[in-house]
Design an enzyme around this catalytic site. Structure first.
Site, PDB file in Angstrom:
ATOM      1  N   SER A   1      23.516  50.281  10.960  1.00 58.43           N
ATOM      2  CA  SER A   1      23.776  51.480  12.230  1.00 58.43           C
ATOM      3  C   SER A   1      23.736  52.624  11.681  1.00 58.43           C
ATOM      4  CB  SER A   1      25.155  51.122  12.612  1.00 58.43           C
ATOM      5  OG  SER A   1      25.372  52.562  13.128  1.00 58.43           O
ATOM      6  N   SER A   2      22.894  53.370  11.832  1.00 56.62           N
ATOM      7  CA  SER A   2      22.246  54.648  12.345  1.00 56.62           C
ATOM      8  C   SER A   2      23.909  55.817  11.336  1.00 56.62           C
ATOM      9  CB  SER A   2      21.654  55.705  13.189  1.00 56.62           C
ATOM     10  OG  SER A   2      22.092  55.479  14.478  1.00 56.62           O
ATOM     11  N   CYS A   3      24.898  54.884  12.399  1.00 57.08           N
ATOM     12  CA  CYS A   3      26.249  56.206  11.841  1.00 57.08           C
ATOM     13  C   CYS A   3      26.774  56.244  10.949  1.00 57.08           C
ATOM     14  CB  CYS A   3      27.385  55.931  13.454  1.00 57.08           C
ATOM     15  SG  CYS A   3      28.281  53.951  11.988  1.00 57.08           S
TER      16      CYS A   3
ATOM     17  N   TYR B   1      33.963  51.874  10.735  1.00 57.83           N
ATOM     18  CA  TYR B   1      33.385  51.062  11.259  1.00 57.83           C
ATOM     19  C   TYR B   1      32.037  51.491  10.194  1.00 57.83           C
ATOM     20  CZ  TYR B   1      29.084  49.373  13.979  1.00 57.83           C
ATOM     21  OH  TYR B   1      27.764  48.391  13.896  1.00 57.83           O
TER      22      TYR B   1
ATOM     23  N   LYS C   1      29.998  49.268   7.499  1.00 52.71           N
ATOM     24  CA  LYS C   1      28.729  48.729   7.140  1.00 52.71           C
ATOM     25  C   LYS C   1      27.974  48.837   5.670  1.00 52.71           C
ATOM     26  CE  LYS C   1      27.811  46.373  11.165  1.00 52.71           C
ATOM     27  NZ  LYS C   1      27.376  46.000  11.262  1.00 52.71           N
TER      28      LYS C   1
ATOM     29  N   HIS D   1      28.604  51.794  24.786  1.00 52.78           N
ATOM     30  CA  HIS D   1      27.932  52.887  24.494  1.00 52.78           C
ATOM     31  C   HIS D   1      27.225  53.410  25.831  1.00 52.78           C
ATOM     32  CE1 HIS D   1      27.740  50.821  20.486  1.00 52.78           C
ATOM     33  NE2 HIS D   1      28.050  52.128  20.275  1.00 52.78           N
TER      34      HIS D   1
HETATM   35  P1  GDP Z   1      27.928  57.748  19.546  1.00 53.88           P
HETATM   36  O1  GDP Z   1      26.565  57.412  19.081  1.00 53.88           O
HETATM   37  O2  GDP Z   1      28.723  56.942  18.160  1.00 53.88           O
HETATM   38  O3  GDP Z   1      28.783  58.992  19.623  1.00 53.88           O
HETATM   39  O4  GDP Z   1      28.309  56.531  20.504  1.00 53.88           O
HETATM   40  P2  GDP Z   1      28.069  56.086  21.790  1.00 53.88           P
HETATM   41  O5  GDP Z   1      26.853  55.443  22.784  1.00 53.88           O
HETATM   42  O6  GDP Z   1      29.517  55.983  22.606  1.00 53.88           O
HETATM   43  O7  GDP Z   1      28.413  57.581  22.910  1.00 53.88           O
HETATM   44  C1  GDP Z   1      27.036  58.898  22.484  1.00 53.88           C
HETATM   45  C2  GDP Z   1      27.059  60.326  23.055  1.00 53.88           C
HETATM   46  O8  GDP Z   1      27.735  59.598  24.704  1.00 53.88           O
HETATM   47  C3  GDP Z   1      29.000  60.574  22.804  1.00 53.88           C
HETATM   48  O9  GDP Z   1      28.249  62.377  22.352  1.00 53.88           O
HETATM   49  C4  GDP Z   1      30.016  60.863  24.393  1.00 53.88           C
HETATM   50  O10 GDP Z   1      30.702  60.966  24.649  1.00 53.88           O
HETATM   51  C5  GDP Z   1      28.395  60.933  25.261  1.00 53.88           C
HETATM   52  N1  GDP Z   1      28.385  60.276  26.749  1.00 53.88           N
HETATM   53  C6  GDP Z   1      28.455  60.412  27.934  1.00 53.88           C
HETATM   54  N2  GDP Z   1      29.269  59.628  28.532  1.00 53.88           N
HETATM   55  C7  GDP Z   1      29.649  58.737  28.586  1.00 53.88           C
HETATM   56  C8  GDP Z   1      29.931  57.493  28.442  1.00 53.88           C
HETATM   57  O11 GDP Z   1      30.496  57.017  29.928  1.00 53.88           O
HETATM   58  N3  GDP Z   1      30.295  56.579  27.960  1.00 53.88           N
HETATM   59  C9  GDP Z   1      29.703  56.676  26.261  1.00 53.88           C
HETATM   60  N4  GDP Z   1      30.543  55.580  25.395  1.00 53.88           N
HETATM   61  N5  GDP Z   1      29.456  57.757  25.939  1.00 53.88           N
HETATM   62  C10 GDP Z   1      29.372  58.432  26.790  1.00 53.88           C
END
Ligand code: GDP
Length: 313
Positions: free
Chosen positions: A108-110, A137, A141, A180
């Site tokens: 994963s990129s994280c 996580y 990974k 996500h």
């Molecule tokens: P990340 O890439 O590991 O941070 O995973 P996410 O895909 O869950 O979140 C990406 C970004 O989108 C973060 O800055 C979240 O706060 C933002 N975000 C905005 N709205 C949402 C939502 O409804 N769900 C999620 N999961 N993230 C959101």
């Protein structure tokens, strides 16, 4: 790997595994082995050994993992580190012991440091502190990557690792607590449009930047690397472009046809400020993504509308 090779796709019901399974079928691979979670618990070492001893797959796509968005990772850190360590340790070790010819591990990129220079090159792995919301996580990974490299070094086991950026597409998880961002936004805007809601709440400040890859492109890259890459060094898989969460929200609203307001809930975490992969290594190997973000969002939105009853939500 040829069309009759015995190929095990671990995690074939998930976003990534189902896309790899579809891709292999579409390309004419006929000897695919899969097991649902109720048939085979990948966190159980004995079950995994028994399965490999009986089935003896030749190739393995390890797409089984416990995954989730920023809130799920932050809320269930123990589950994320335990399940991922168990699944990958069991599958990688069993694959080696039972004579698998090649295994592809999905990272994963994280795994990259929170404040890594952007775009992130493969060599930045382990060069700094991780983003705290998904550190458990990410550590799991990273362990998987090092395990693949160590089995290659000590035992000559052909295991490769690819690092996908944020993924989306048909089969995604649309549960607002655990998904996500892209799946969450498709669902939120779709429901707001249907109910005539005045506003949609987006988490965080809207300023973080993310890169999004359609899962069918990832599956294409996974098959490409399975066929063309035999090295322990990790390979990034992405599109090489990112977009802010607020731009993404506007794009999803536009595709869905939602015309109300977008508001930001800054009590929710932003996570890492930017996550953009340097994809020059994969580009040099000869692979490119094909699905544009707008097209991919439209296609995933349509999938969501037609599969809402059975989708994870
Ligand atoms: P990340 O890439 O590991 O941070 O995973 P996410 O895909 O869950 O979140 C990406 C970004 O989108 C973060 O800055 C979240 O706060 C933002 N975000 C905005 N709205 C949402 C939502 O409804 N769900 C999620 N999961 N993230 C959101």
């Amino acid at each position: 790997m040829d069309k009759s090779s015995k190929i095990y796709v671990a995690g074939h019901r998930g976003l990534v595994g189902s896309a790899i399974y579809r891709k292999l079928q579409a390309e004419g691979y006929t000897n695919l082995v899969v097991r649902s979670r109720s048939e085979l618990d990948l966190t159980n070492q004995q079950q995994v050994y028994d399965f490999f001893a009986r089935e003896r797959p030749e190739y393995v796509f390890l797409a089984a993992a416990k995954v989730g968005g920023i809130l799920a990772n932050n809320t269930y850190p123990a589950d994320f580190i335990r399940d991922n360590l168990l699944i990958q340790t069991n599958v990688i070790d069993a694959a080696y012991r039972y004579g698998v010819k090649k295994l592809l591990f999905l990272g994963s990129s994280c795994i990259y440091p929170k404040f890594a220079p952007q775009p992130m090159k493969e060599e930045y792995l382990l060069s700094g502190k991780l983003e705290p919301t998904n550190e458990p996580y990410a550590i799991a990974k990273i362990s998987g990557i090092i395990m693949c490299q160590s089995y290659r070094r000590q035992y000559g086991f052909n295991a490769i690792s690819l690092m996908p950026t944020n993924l989306y597409g048909p089969g995604d998880n649309f549960d607002l607590e655990t998904s996500h961002v892209l799946a969450a936004l498709i669902r939120k805007f779709a429901e707001a449009k249907e109910s005539g809601a005045q506003e949609v709440v987006v988490w965080g400040t809207g300023t973080p930047r993310r890169e999004f890859l359609h899962v069918d492109d990832l599956a294409d890259a996974a098959l490409f690397l399975m066929l063309n890459y035999d090295d322990g060094e990790i390979v990034n898989v992405g599109v090489g472009e990112d977009i802010s969460i607020s731009e993404l929200a506007e794009l999803v609203a536009d595709v869905v046809g939602y015309r109300g307001k977008i508001v930001y809930d800054t009590s929710k975490p932003d996570g890492t400020p930017r996550k953009l992969l340097d994809v020059s290594k994969l580009t040099a190997l000869g692979w490119r993504p094909r699905i544009s973000l707008r097209y991919g969002i439209r296609q995933t939105y349509e999938w969501y509308l037609s599969n809402r009853a059975t989708a994870r939500r």
